[in-house]
Design a protein around this motif. Sequence first.
Motif: not given
Length: 166
Positions: A45-62
């Motif tokens: 799924i990282k191909l569609l939603v990179p981990s860095t983007q999820v980190e920004l949304w959550l404010g936590l390492p991901f």
Amino acid sequence: MPDILTHVLVGYVLGTLVSFRLQWLTPQHVTVTMLGAMVPDLTKIKLLVPSTQVELWLGLPFDWFAIHTLGGALVAVAIGALCTAGQHRRRVFGLLILGAISHLSLDALLINASGYSYAVFFPFSAVHPPTPGLFLSSDRWPAAVGAVLAGAIWTLRRRYRPGHGS
């Protein structure tokens, strides 16, 4: 693509072998095992939603790669089991985890330059177990072996359990 096909074929083989022992395990249940064999590759799924983007949304390492470990697969399988009717949850959980563990076990056999696999048992252990380095994920022969095994198991199932063939 041979990698995911191999995982699905091994899930079929394992699910069908278990169905020889457990009468309640139908072809539909075997499909659940095959789906479980794909769970660790949800990391794609990282191909569609990179981990860095999820980190920004959550404010936590991901990192999506966590799903490709025992702990992450357990969480993903538990979520999958919770999406089923209550009376089926335990069976679905067991079949999904069987498939996921088969996936992780096969991936632990991959050729790695260091001679060690990734931390497959994370978060329970940070150990990188040694790998025998049997094949690359791009090799086609594991899929061929899986297809031959799946064909043999399919034939056995049709021959000895005619009411459950497929």
